[in-house]
Design a protein around this motif. Structure first.
Motif, PDB file in Angstrom:
ATOM      1  N   LEU A 189       0.829  -1.201   0.000  1.00 17.49           N
ATOM      2  CA  LEU A 189       0.000   0.000   0.000  1.00 17.49           C
ATOM      3  C   LEU A 189       0.865   1.254   0.000  1.00 17.49           C
ATOM      4  N   GLN A 190       0.551   2.172  -0.900  1.00 12.96           N
ATOM      5  CA  GLN A 190       1.203   3.479  -0.931  1.00 12.96           C
ATOM      6  C   GLN A 190       0.141   4.571  -0.953  1.00 12.96           C
ATOM      7  N   VAL A 191       0.411   5.671  -0.267  1.00 12.11           N
ATOM      8  CA  VAL A 191      -0.524   6.785  -0.222  1.00 12.11           C
ATOM      9  C   VAL A 191       0.223   8.080  -0.507  1.00 12.11           C
ATOM     10  N   ILE A 192      -0.519   9.078  -0.968  1.00 10.25           N
ATOM     11  CA  ILE A 192       0.067  10.403  -1.128  1.00 10.25           C
ATOM     12  C   ILE A 192      -0.124  11.162   0.174  1.00 10.25           C
ATOM     13  N   ASN A 193       0.981  11.585   0.733  1.00  7.67           N
ATOM     14  CA  ASN A 193       0.952  12.286   2.011  1.00  7.67           C
ATOM     15  C   ASN A 193       1.923  13.461   1.941  1.00  7.67           C
ATOM     16  N   ASP A 194       1.398  14.646   2.163  1.00  6.72           N
ATOM     17  CA  ASP A 194       2.229  15.852   2.114  1.00  6.72           C
ATOM     18  C   ASP A 194       2.939  15.978   0.764  1.00  6.72           C
ATOM     19  N   GLY A 195       2.203  15.649  -0.295  1.00  8.22           N
ATOM     20  CA  GLY A 195       2.742  15.800  -1.644  1.00  8.22           C
ATOM     21  C   GLY A 195       3.713  14.737  -2.077  1.00  8.22           C
ATOM     22  N   LYS A 196       3.853  13.652  -1.296  1.00  4.42           N
ATOM     23  CA  LYS A 196       4.799  12.599  -1.642  1.00  4.42           C
ATOM     24  C   LYS A 196       4.145  11.234  -1.481  1.00  4.42           C
ATOM     25  N   TRP A 197       4.605  10.294  -2.290  1.00  2.63           N
ATOM     26  CA  TRP A 197       4.195   8.912  -2.078  1.00  2.63           C
ATOM     27  C   TRP A 197       4.950   8.360  -0.869  1.00  2.63           C
ATOM     28  N   ILE A 198       4.226   7.692   0.010  1.00  2.00           N
ATOM     29  CA  ILE A 198       4.875   7.002   1.119  1.00  2.00           C
ATOM     30  C   ILE A 198       4.328   5.582   1.209  1.00  2.00           C
ATOM     31  N   ASN A 199       5.126   4.691   1.742  1.00  2.00           N
ATOM     32  CA  ASN A 199       4.689   3.325   1.989  1.00  2.00           C
ATOM     33  C   ASN A 199       3.915   3.263   3.308  1.00  2.00           C
ATOM     34  N   VAL A 200       2.836   2.504   3.304  1.00  9.97           N
ATOM     35  CA  VAL A 200       2.109   2.233   4.546  1.00  9.97           C
ATOM     36  C   VAL A 200       2.320   0.753   4.841  1.00  9.97           C
ATOM     37  N   ASN A 201       3.415   0.465   5.506  1.00  8.97           N
ATOM     38  CA  ASN A 201       3.780  -0.920   5.742  1.00  8.97           C
ATOM     39  C   ASN A 201       2.881  -1.564   6.787  1.00  8.97           C
ATOM     40  N   PRO A 202       2.644  -2.862   6.645  1.00  3.57           N
ATOM     41  CA  PRO A 202       1.745  -3.552   7.580  1.00  3.57           C
ATOM     42  C   PRO A 202       2.259  -3.500   9.021  1.00  3.57           C
ATOM     43  N   LEU A 203       1.329  -3.328   9.949  1.00  3.13           N
ATOM     44  CA  LEU A 203       1.613  -3.433  11.372  1.00  3.13           C
ATOM     45  C   LEU A 203       0.882  -4.671  11.887  1.00  3.13           C
ATOM     46  N   PRO A 204       1.523  -5.492  12.697  1.00  5.93           N
ATOM     47  CA  PRO A 204       0.899  -6.739  13.157  1.00  5.93           C
ATOM     48  C   PRO A 204      -0.465  -6.492  13.798  1.00  5.93           C
ATOM     49  N   ASN A 205      -1.475  -7.187  13.277  1.00  4.75           N
ATOM     50  CA  ASN A 205      -2.834  -7.156  13.828  1.00  4.75           C
ATOM     51  C   ASN A 205      -3.459  -5.757  13.862  1.00  4.75           C
ATOM     52  N   ALA A 206      -2.982  -4.884  13.003  1.00  6.52           N
ATOM     53  CA  ALA A 206      -3.566  -3.540  12.904  1.00  6.52           C
ATOM     54  C   ALA A 206      -4.329  -3.421  11.599  1.00  6.52           C
ATOM     55  N   ILE A 207      -5.315  -2.530  11.590  1.00  2.15           N
ATOM     56  CA  ILE A 207      -6.050  -2.252  10.375  1.00  2.15           C
ATOM     57  C   ILE A 207      -5.787  -0.802   9.964  1.00  2.15           C
ATOM     58  N   VAL A 208      -5.927  -0.533   8.684  1.00  2.00           N
ATOM     59  CA  VAL A 208      -5.765   0.824   8.170  1.00  2.00           C
ATOM     60  C   VAL A 208      -7.136   1.374   7.816  1.00  2.00           C
ATOM     61  N   VAL A 209      -7.419   2.573   8.254  1.00  2.83           N
ATOM     62  CA  VAL A 209      -8.684   3.245   7.952  1.00  2.83           C
ATOM     63  C   VAL A 209      -8.367   4.483   7.132  1.00  2.83           C
TER      64      VAL A 209
END
Length: 351
Positions: free
Chosen positions: A240-260
């Motif tokens: 998963l990659q998202v645009i944040n503050d004008g840049k692409w960043i990786n949203v790496n998995p966190l154990p047993n966490a969900i992304v909203v």
């Protein structure tokens, strides 16, 4: 192979007139700022919300954190969400089992009809844009579970039980998060709950890099979701990659966490205070990847538009009121993959 454009992840509830609409297509790549590479230094910048704290004396503090994450980042990760680890592992395991089935078994569910209660969407090549999209997705309705369970795959045998238990748990998390988001905007706790309808799930499978004659390979191309929020469960493979503050960043998995993350409808409800998240998925050349996206959307007749409490002289309404069915029908008339689809519902300006 001729160019084939299949619907993006969020196109899941076509209106009755969708098949009669005249389609135009807006290339999502041309709607996104040109960015060079990924800012790996931003890894770890994901806001993390401790959902368990919502039930304690620090609720107001957590709600502020959620509001800031929605406003500044457009997404956040949630830990201590209450979905048992066993249910998560069972769901991810069942997803892998399904996509490891023989082609003839999986392809029983293949369909390009967005009206289908359940459908398999496969990867495709788009030679016009020199793109190969490798994701396979099984998309289906899931709330209430008992209403749709009989239409889900019977193979693997664990599908109904494991998927049903996971989806029921996610629904509880979804409602709790939406209550907190409502409060973060200064609205009544049940403001968004009142317009909720169903729950739609996409089980996504990204095989390890496949060969393609095209230059660019995606898991999913850049888009926003036409939802209130989307809840994403990832396995341990990044993508998963998202645009944040004008840049692409990786949203790496966190154990047993969900992304909203924020969807288009929440952008409208919040009067553009919370902005729908631009995101994409990349493929991994060494490992397959699985993710479970749960889409939260309102009822067809729900009136969407800026909450009245968020509109005043200093904060005029960005959007006019519209129903969700009007919004969804418009997506099939002007096929756009980003929150620009909301431009059709912008309020007239006095100046």
């Amino acid at each position: 192979m001729s160019a084939t454009i299949l619907p993006q992840a969020g196109y899941h509830l076509a209106s009755a007139g969708a098949n009669k609409a005249t389609y135009t297509y807006s290339d999502p790549l041309s709607e996104v700022p040109t960015l060079s590479g990924v800012d790996v230094s931003a890894d770890g910048s994901t806001p993390i919300i401790d959902m368990e704290a919502l039930l304690g004396p620090h609720r107001s503090e957590i709600i502020k954190q959620i509001g800031l994450a929605c406003e500044i980042n457009g997404f956040f990760a949630v830990k201590n969400h209450g979905i048992p680890e066993m249910k998560i592992n069972n769901m991810l395991g069942t997803a892998r089992e399904f996509f490891h089935l023989p082609d003839e078994e999986r392809l029983k569910f293949r369909s390009t009809d967005p009206n289908s209660v359940i459908r398999l969407v496969t990867g495709f090549q788009d030679k016009t844009r020199n793109i190969f999209v490798s994701r396979q997705s099984l998309k289906f309705h899931s709330h209430p579970v008992e209403e749709y369970k009989s239409q889900w795959p019977s193979n693997p045998p664990s599908f109904g039980e494991n998927v049903g238990e996971y989806c029921a748990s996610v629904r509880e998390v979804e409602v709790a998060i939406l209550e907190a988001i409502s409060e973060s905007l200064g609205l009544e706790r049940d403001y968004i709950d009142k317009i909720l309808k169903g729950h739609y799930v996409s089980i996504n499978y990204y095989p390890a890099c496949q060969e393609s004659e095209l230059d660019v390979t995606y898991g999913v191309r850049t888009h926003t979701d036409p939802t209130i929020i989307t809840i994403l469960m990832q396995d341990d493979v990044p993508g998963l990659q998202v645009i944040n503050d004008g840049k692409w960043i990786n949203v790496n998995p966190l154990p047993n966490a969900i992304v909203v993350h924020v969807g288009d409808i929440l952008q409208a409800l919040s009067n553009y205070r919370y902005k729908s998240l631009l995101h994409q998925a990349i493929v991994n050349c060494e490992k397959e990847r699985v993710s479970i996206a749960s889409y939260c959307y309102p009822s067809d007749d729900a009136m969407i538009g800026p909450a009245k409490k968020l509109v005043d002289k200093d904060h005029p309404a960005i959007y006019k009121d519209f129903t969700y069915s009007e919004f969804h029908e418009s997506m099939w008339r002007v096929k756009c993959s980003t929150a620009k689809r909301l431009d059709l519902f912008k309020a007239a300006r006095a100046d």
